[in-house]
Design a protein around this motif. Structure first.
Motif, PDB file in Angstrom:
ATOM      1  N   THR A  71       3.600  29.351  44.177  1.00 56.29           N
ATOM      2  CA  THR A  71       2.543  29.859  42.502  1.00 56.29           C
ATOM      3  C   THR A  71       2.300  30.700  42.513  1.00 56.29           C
ATOM      4  O   THR A  71       2.344  31.485  41.018  1.00 56.29           O
ATOM      5  N   MET A  72       1.624  31.813  43.242  1.00 54.12           N
ATOM      6  CA  MET A  72       1.408  32.774  43.559  1.00 54.12           C
ATOM      7  C   MET A  72       2.471  33.905  43.475  1.00 54.12           C
ATOM      8  O   MET A  72       2.021  34.970  43.070  1.00 54.12           O
ATOM      9  N   ASP A  73       3.364  33.793  43.692  1.00 54.83           N
ATOM     10  CA  ASP A  73       4.615  34.934  43.937  1.00 54.83           C
ATOM     11  C   ASP A  73       5.654  34.725  42.792  1.00 54.83           C
ATOM     12  O   ASP A  73       6.426  36.133  42.479  1.00 54.83           O
ATOM     13  N   ARG A  74       4.753  33.543  41.590  1.00 56.63           N
ATOM     14  CA  ARG A  74       5.458  34.037  39.894  1.00 56.63           C
ATOM     15  C   ARG A  74       5.028  34.703  39.201  1.00 56.63           C
ATOM     16  O   ARG A  74       3.857  34.542  39.338  1.00 56.63           O
ATOM     17  N   ASP A  75       5.640  35.049  38.610  1.00 55.11           N
ATOM     18  CA  ASP A  75       5.263  36.080  36.880  1.00 55.11           C
ATOM     19  C   ASP A  75       4.272  34.748  36.264  1.00 55.11           C
ATOM     20  O   ASP A  75       5.494  33.632  35.842  1.00 55.11           O
ATOM     21  N   VAL A  76       3.879  35.232  35.974  1.00 57.12           N
ATOM     22  CA  VAL A  76       3.041  34.374  34.217  1.00 57.12           C
ATOM     23  C   VAL A  76       4.672  33.448  33.371  1.00 57.12           C
ATOM     24  O   VAL A  76       4.514  34.804  32.437  1.00 57.12           O
ATOM     25  N   THR A  77       4.874  32.703  33.150  1.00 53.42           N
ATOM     26  CA  THR A  77       5.262  32.324  31.807  1.00 53.42           C
ATOM     27  C   THR A  77       5.194  31.054  30.833  1.00 53.42           C
ATOM     28  O   THR A  77       4.747  30.809  30.953  1.00 53.42           O
ATOM     29  N   VAL A  78       4.431  32.296  30.087  1.00 56.45           N
ATOM     30  CA  VAL A  78       4.269  31.578  28.751  1.00 56.45           C
ATOM     31  C   VAL A  78       5.327  30.322  27.850  1.00 56.45           C
ATOM     32  O   VAL A  78       6.021  31.066  27.158  1.00 56.45           O
ATOM     33  N   GLU A  79       5.099  29.069  26.916  1.00 54.82           N
ATOM     34  CA  GLU A  79       5.715  28.878  26.640  1.00 54.82           C
ATOM     35  C   GLU A  79       5.016  27.883  25.988  1.00 54.82           C
ATOM     36  O   GLU A  79       3.964  26.901  26.550  1.00 54.82           O
ATOM     37  N   PRO A  80       5.534  27.107  25.110  1.00 52.32           N
ATOM     38  CA  PRO A  80       4.898  25.916  24.122  1.00 52.32           C
ATOM     39  C   PRO A  80       4.940  24.381  25.567  1.00 52.32           C
ATOM     40  O   PRO A  80       5.633  23.914  26.762  1.00 52.32           O
ATOM     41  N   VAL A  81       3.500  23.676  25.323  1.00 48.79           N
ATOM     42  CA  VAL A  81       3.782  22.750  26.498  1.00 48.79           C
ATOM     43  C   VAL A  81       2.329  22.075  25.561  1.00 48.79           C
ATOM     44  O   VAL A  81       1.431  21.987  25.303  1.00 48.79           O
ATOM     45  N   ALA A  82       3.145  20.217  25.557  1.00 47.96           N
ATOM     46  CA  ALA A  82       2.592  19.358  25.846  1.00 47.96           C
ATOM     47  C   ALA A  82       1.614  18.308  26.975  1.00 47.96           C
ATOM     48  O   ALA A  82       2.119  17.821  27.491  1.00 47.96           O
ATOM     49  N   VAL A  83       0.836  18.668  26.428  1.00 50.14           N
ATOM     50  CA  VAL A  83      -0.492  18.499  27.168  1.00 50.14           C
ATOM     51  C   VAL A  83      -0.253  17.234  27.437  1.00 50.14           C
ATOM     52  O   VAL A  83      -0.174  16.804  29.678  1.00 50.14           O
ATOM     53  N   ARG A  84      -0.365  16.321  26.863  1.00 52.70           N
ATOM     54  CA  ARG A  84      -0.646  14.555  27.073  1.00 52.70           C
ATOM     55  C   ARG A  84       0.700  14.376  28.016  1.00 52.70           C
ATOM     56  O   ARG A  84       0.650  13.222  29.465  1.00 52.70           O
ATOM     57  N   GLU A  85       1.780  15.106  28.049  1.00 59.33           N
ATOM     58  CA  GLU A  85       3.098  14.508  28.413  1.00 59.33           C
ATOM     59  C   GLU A  85       2.894  14.975  29.704  1.00 59.33           C
ATOM     60  O   GLU A  85       3.510  14.166  30.988  1.00 59.33           O
TER      61      GLU A  85
END
Length: 571
Positions: free
Chosen positions: A408-422
């Motif tokens: 988790t910590m060695d990857r870059d943050v990737t922003v994308e749309p996330v359906a939270v309930r799903e």
């Protein structure tokens, strides 16, 4: 009357030389002070050529018009020289202040007064043509505007000369020759104007200002050709020093646009093993494998030997922008990452070895424990073996958690749309006791965030809540969207969630450990899950808080990036 008009010929020679000089200096127009220097030379051309023509004209009306052009040229020279002095020494920002606008307005107004003098006689009167040394000299009584302009001319030229002399005093030998030469250039014309106005010398009625521009332009040419006036520019160094490089602990070097060193801070002197004065004008790549002119994008690393050890630095190169966004040079900042890289390498090796050994060796231990349990019917022995098996399971889970942290910590943050309930439904479905969890988050809630980091946060918190819940039956943990709130900074909204359980609460020493920069040997967090949650929240730019009491634990999670608001009582 002499048959050879030598003063006119000298004035014409000065005009021709200045005109040729103007053509050559055009190539330096984009340098700091380059355009202002061209204005100075243009004014000098006007002064010299108008005087050369005036000395050959005996008609009084035409002669007076040419005399007015001389004063217009002088006003242009003064304004241009002041602007050049400020820009060349790295003080160009001062020209945006009102005083310089007033100086320009004064030059325009003065030019208008002298050009229109025949209509009002304010600039001078009693204008007469006086033949002398084969030329047409002019005799007239100057008025208040000309007298005041001469005083102003002397004052602003004195200030400009002071700025250039200050460069010599401040920067030592690097700009000494060109600064002295340029500082001396106004003196011959200024002395000639004074001698003429106050009628001093063997030819008191003869104006030798144009002739005085011959030594003036000779000094300019010396500064340009012999001392690399625009190649070694004080504005590069002053701009770099305004960044307070000497106050930085990291080595910092300022180079010009050809990668030559113009200044460096004490930390850089120590790293390069040289004194500042000795390093000036040397190419930076004589000391380090760095070409600032080619390394302006992103970061890179460079290694060098210093104090008997090999050091590695991250190199960041930043262009220095001058007037008109022209690049004056580059600031090179070096950050020592030797210890950081060594520490990361050691941790990576330890992590891989420990995880490998944990997984392989504990798998063997589990196999033997299961085999022994299958062969024994001693209840006391079964209990001990069961405890050992549980501990082995816990250690294996700890190894898997360490692997999750690394992944988790060695990857870059990737922003994308996330359906939270799903995403929450997927998290809950992956928990062994999923019936013990209720989710109160509307299907419409959407976030623009990193899906995997958000999954990591909820998975660890929900798993922890179920594991420590005290309820014998019914839901033991709940995930709820509390509200969406405006972001603390900028546009957008944040979503605030609560994860509740009715267990005994997270021990204080576990929570205290999250707030420290380092753990201690006697007081430290016993698990990795909360650390993983905390680091993931930080990566998303969110916030995490805990409340513990007799009725359980409430974890509040604030995550930025709401794109669709949901209702707090969602299904």
């Amino acid at each position: 009357m002499s048959t050879v008009a030598w003063p006119a010929l000298l004035a014409l020679l000065a005009g021709v030389v200045n005109l040729a000089f103007f053509g050559y200096v055009l190539r330096f127009a984009d340098k700091p002070g380059g355009r202002s220097f061209l204005v100075v030379i243009a004014g000098q051309v006007l002064v010299c050529t108008s005087q050369a023509a005036a000395m050959l004209v005996y008609d009084q009306v035409t002669r007076e018009v040419l005399e007015s052009l001389f004063w217009v040229g002088a006003a242009v020279v003064v304004v241009g020289y002041v602007a050049f002095a400020f820009e060349y020494t790295g003080r160009g920002h001062a020209l945006r202040r009102p005083w310089f606008g007033l100086l320009v307005a004064d030059a325009v107004a003065f030019s208008a007064v002298v050009v229109t003098n025949p209509l009002h006689g304010l600039a001078w009167d009693s204008f007469t043509v006086v033949p002398m040394e084969g030329v047409a000299s002019a005799d007239y009584a100057i008025g208040l505007p000309v007298a005041l302009q001469f005083v102003l001319l002397a004052a602003v030229l004195t200030v400009s000369i002071f700025l250039l002399i200050d460069t010599v005093l401040s920067y030592g030998p690097l700009y000494r020759t060109q600064a002295i030469a340029i500082a001396l250039t106004p003196l011959p014309p200024l002395v000639a104007v004074g001698a003429w106005l106050f009628e001093v010398g063997p030819y008191p009625e003869l104006n030798f200002v144009a002739v005085a521009f011959i030594p003036h332009v000779a000094l300019d040419m010396y500064a340009l050709f012999r001392s690399e006036m625009f190649a070694l520019n004080p504005a590069t160094r002053r701009t770099g020093e305004r960044a307070a490089i000497d106050d930085l602990g990291n080595p910092v070097v300022v180079v010009d646009e050809t990668n030559r060193i113009v200044t460096l801070n004490p930390a850089a002197e120590s790293l390069l093993g040289t004194d500042k004065r000795d390093a000036l004008t040397d190419p930076l790549d004589d000391y380090l494998d760095i070409d600032a002119t080619a390394d302006t994008s992103g970061e890179r690393r460079v290694s060098t030997a210093a104090d008997g050890e090999r050091l590695t630095f991250t190199v960041v190169v930043t262009p220095l922008a001058g007037p008109g966004d022209a690049t004056l040079g580059y600031t090179v900042v070096l950050q020592d990452v030797t210890d950081e890289l060594a520490r990361k390498q050691r941790l990576a090796v330890l992590n891989r070895v420990l995880r490998h050994n944990l997984r392989n060796d504990l798998t063997v231990v589990q196999g033997y424990l299961d085999e022994v349990l299958a062969r024994t019917d001693d209840p006391e022995l079964e209990a001990m073996l069961g405890t050992a098996a549980d501990e082995a399971d816990g250690l294996l889970a700890l190894g898997e958690k360490a692997r999750d942290i690394e992944r988790t910590m060695d990857r870059d943050v990737t922003v994308e749309p996330v359906a939270v309930r799903e995403l929450l439904d997927e998290v809950v479905a992956g928990i062994e006791d999923s019936d013990a969890v209720t989710v109160s988050v509307p299907p419409s809630l959407g976030l623009r965030t990193d899906r995997e980091l958000l999954r990591t946060i909820f998975a660890n918190l929900v798993e922890n809540a179920v594991e420590h819940a005290a309820s014998a039956d019914g839901p033991a943990a709940a995930v709820t969207l509390v509200e969406t709130v405006p972001a603390d900074a900028g546009d957008g909204h944040d979503a605030v969630f609560e994860i509740r359980d009715d267990g005994p609460g997270i021990p204080d020493h576990e929570l205290d450990a999250l707030g420290r920069e380092a753990e201690t040997a006697l007081d430290h967090g016993s698990g990795l899950g909360l650390w993983l949650v905390s680091w993931s929240i930080d990566a998303l730019g969110g916030e995490l808080s805990f409340e513990t009491g007799d009725d359980g634990t409430v974890v509040s999670v604030r995550v930025p990036g709401v794109v669709d608001d949901g209702e707090s009582d969602g299904s």
